[in-house]
Design a protein around this motif. Structure first.
Motif, short mmCIF file in Angstrom:
data_model
loop_
_atom_site.label_atom_id
_atom_site.label_comp_id
_atom_site.label_asym_id
_atom_site.label_seq_id
_atom_site.Cartn_x
_atom_site.Cartn_y
_atom_site.Cartn_z
N THR A 20 0.83 -1.21 0.00
CA THR A 20 0.00 0.00 0.00
C THR A 20 0.86 1.26 0.00
O THR A 20 0.60 2.21 -0.75
CB THR A 20 -0.92 0.00 1.23
OG1 THR A 20 -1.76 -1.16 1.21
CG2 THR A 20 -1.81 1.24 1.24
N GLY A 21 1.90 1.25 0.84
CA GLY A 21 2.79 2.40 0.88
C GLY A 21 3.50 2.63 -0.44
O GLY A 21 3.64 3.78 -0.90
N ARG A 22 3.95 1.55 -1.08
CA ARG A 22 4.69 1.69 -2.32
C ARG A 22 3.78 2.10 -3.48
O ARG A 22 4.20 2.86 -4.36
CB ARG A 22 5.41 0.38 -2.64
CG ARG A 22 6.59 0.14 -1.72
CD ARG A 22 7.37 -1.11 -2.09
NE ARG A 22 8.61 -1.18 -1.31
CZ ARG A 22 9.50 -2.15 -1.42
NH1 ARG A 22 9.29 -3.16 -2.27
NH2 ARG A 22 10.60 -2.15 -0.68
N ILE A 23 2.55 1.59 -3.49
CA ILE A 23 1.61 2.00 -4.55
C ILE A 23 1.36 3.50 -4.47
O ILE A 23 1.25 4.19 -5.49
CB ILE A 23 0.29 1.20 -4.41
CG1 ILE A 23 0.51 -0.27 -4.83
CG2 ILE A 23 -0.80 1.81 -5.28
CD1 ILE A 23 -0.71 -1.15 -4.63
N ASN A 40 9.05 -3.68 -7.97
CA ASN A 40 9.00 -4.18 -6.59
C ASN A 40 7.56 -4.50 -6.16
O ASN A 40 7.31 -5.50 -5.49
CB ASN A 40 9.60 -3.14 -5.64
CG ASN A 40 11.11 -3.00 -5.81
OD1 ASN A 40 11.76 -3.92 -6.31
ND2 ASN A 40 11.65 -1.86 -5.42
N VAL A 41 6.64 -3.62 -6.54
CA VAL A 41 5.23 -3.86 -6.18
C VAL A 41 4.71 -5.12 -6.85
O VAL A 41 3.99 -5.92 -6.24
CB VAL A 41 4.36 -2.63 -6.56
CG1 VAL A 41 2.88 -2.95 -6.37
CG2 VAL A 41 4.75 -1.43 -5.72
N ALA A 86 -6.30 -3.47 -7.81
CA ALA A 86 -6.99 -2.40 -8.53
C ALA A 86 -6.25 -1.07 -8.36
O ALA A 86 -6.09 -0.30 -9.32
CB ALA A 86 -8.43 -2.28 -8.03
N ASP A 87 -5.79 -0.80 -7.12
CA ASP A 87 -5.03 0.44 -6.88
C ASP A 87 -3.73 0.46 -7.69
O ASP A 87 -3.35 1.49 -8.26
CB ASP A 87 -4.71 0.58 -5.39
CG ASP A 87 -5.94 0.87 -4.56
OD1 ASP A 87 -6.97 1.26 -5.15
OD2 ASP A 87 -5.89 0.70 -3.32
#
Length: 217
Positions: A20-23, A40-41, A86-87
């Motif tokens: 979540t932080g990386r997105i 990475n994600v 989805a994000d």
């Protein structure tokens, strides 16, 4: 078995928090940094999918009477995984648009405006997602409470049924004891009547013997 599930669960929570932080950082980066973050994600999303598969296998090994709560948690994690994907997809679309704009030679002001607009949309999406996640968590907790109540009601019903069975057995035993006592009382009365009859016969026999003996003299 549940300890393995909880271990996977903790790993999944840590991993999804990092994802979540990386997105959220992807739209803010440029160039090679952004490409590396996207890679990475993607890698972490694959690790999260593997963790979900392991957790699902663990749930299948849990006894049916205890499986309900874990199944609810699995549904929550799958929805969370779908939200992350989805994000990330939206983030990649924004990333692709930015790369295309750079290749087409858009001016700096246009890119800055698009970036600001994208960040604003991303923040609004994150807020909406958090609200949806909170609502879903409440629904899951409500479902778990409902399941626990149903299990308690089922246990209470079994206790009541067992109590009824014991009462029926007690009634049957009391009826049998009553019949036995009635039979014993009847036999006692019959024996007493027989004793009285025998006593009368003996008395009459003795009296007649005395009478004839005196009369013979």
């Amino acid at each position: 078995m549940s300890s393995d599930f909880e271990s996977y669960e903790q790993d999944f929570a840590v991993l999804t928090a990092e994802i979540t932080g990386r997105i959220g950082k992807v739209p803010k980066l440029v160039g090679d940094d952004k490409k590396q973050m996207v890679a990475n994600v993607e890698k972490q999303l694959e690790e999260a999918r593997e963790l979900l598969e392991q957790m699902e296998l663990e749930v299948r090994e849990i006894p049916p009477q205890s499986r309900g709560m874990y199944s609810s948690r699995m549904r929550s994690y799958k929805q969370e995984m779908g939200k992350l994907e989805a994000d990330f997809k939206r983030s990649r679309i924004a990333y692709s648009d930015e790369v295309r704009n750079e290749l087409l030679g858009d001016d700096g002001n246009s890119s800055e405006n698009q970036r600001a607009h994208l960040l604003d949309n991303t923040e609004r999406l994150e807020r909406s997602s958090r609200r949806l996640e909170a609502g879903y968590q409440i629904a899951v907790e409500t479902e778990q409470i409902g399941q626990e109540m149903l299990e308690n009601l089922s246990h209470d019903r079994e206790k009541i049924q067992r109590a009824r069975e014991r009462l029926r057995e007690t009634d049957a035993n009391l009826g049998k004891s009553s019949r036995i006592l009635t039979g014993m009382l009847r036999r006692i009365i019959q024996n007493r009547i027989l004793i009285v009859v025998l006593a009368v016969i003996i008395i009459l026999t003795t009296a007649m013997a005395i009478y004839f003996s005196v009369k013979g003299h």
